[in-house]
Scaffold this motif. Structure first.
Motif: not given
Length: 198
Positions: A115-126
């Motif tokens: 969930e953390i990885a998905s959140f970071c990629r989707k919302n902040y382009g990490v």
């Protein structure tokens, strides 16, 4: 994973929050190593459990500066993920960034690794690596990397542990802890840029 209502509000308020903290000096301390202390323990021997299930040796980044940050998805500082990504791109090939999600402060990181990885990629382009969720505070369950960062007998000078999410630790190209930045210090602040360029 999309943003919750709370996360959207925090993202919107982050610029105001940052200016307020800057003007009041809240959470803006920077601790610097002044004597070129040689660490008694070698950070390049550290192996990080990443949140994608793989393991990564910090030895792979020898010769580059490394910025290590403890992070959370439901914090007023969460929009710094975007600034951390910008910083990494600004110093491509010279600086590596790695985040250590932790639920240590007011339970602001309750998500799973996926969930953390998905959140970071989707919302902040990490695109920089995320460690598996762990604890960054002193205690028996403290992540070994944060043991090194926060114990003078390992890093040579610093006992400062994260006071909150998004504390930042800058490592030199030869594995010395150069500086510790409080959460309110932006990853793209002039102080951070000077420390990386120095």
């Amino acid at each position: 994973m999309g943003m919750t209502g709370r996360q959207k509000v925090l993202k919107t308020l982050y610029p105001i929050f940052s200016v307020f903290n800057y003007l009041t000096g809240r959470g803006t301390s920077i601790r610097r190593e002044k004597n070129a202390a040689i660490p008694p323990s070698n950070i390049y021997e550290m192996i990080v459990d990443l949140n994608n299930g793989t393991r990564f040796s910090l030895d792979n980044w020898k010769g580059k500066k490394i910025l290590i940050v403890n992070t959370a998805s439901n914090c007023g500082y969460t929009p710094q993920y975007e600034e951390l990504q910008e910083l990494k791109e600004m110093f491509e090939g010279r600086l590596e960034v790695i985040a250590f999600p932790a639920n240590d402060f007011k339970e602001q990181e309750k998500g799973t690794d996926d969930e953390i990885a998905s959140f970071c990629r989707k919302n902040y382009g990490v695109t920089f690596p995320l460690a598996s969720k762990s604890s960054v505070k002193h205690g028996p369950g403290q992540n070994p990397v944060f043991q090194w960062l926060t114990q003078k007998e390992r890093n040579g000078w610093n006992n400062f542990q994260p006071p909150w999410n998004f504390s930042k630790y800058l490592i030199s190209e030869d594995g010395r802890l150069l500086a510790c930045f409080d959460p309110s210090v932006s990853p793209i602040s002039k102080e951070m840029l000077q420390a990386i360029e120095g």
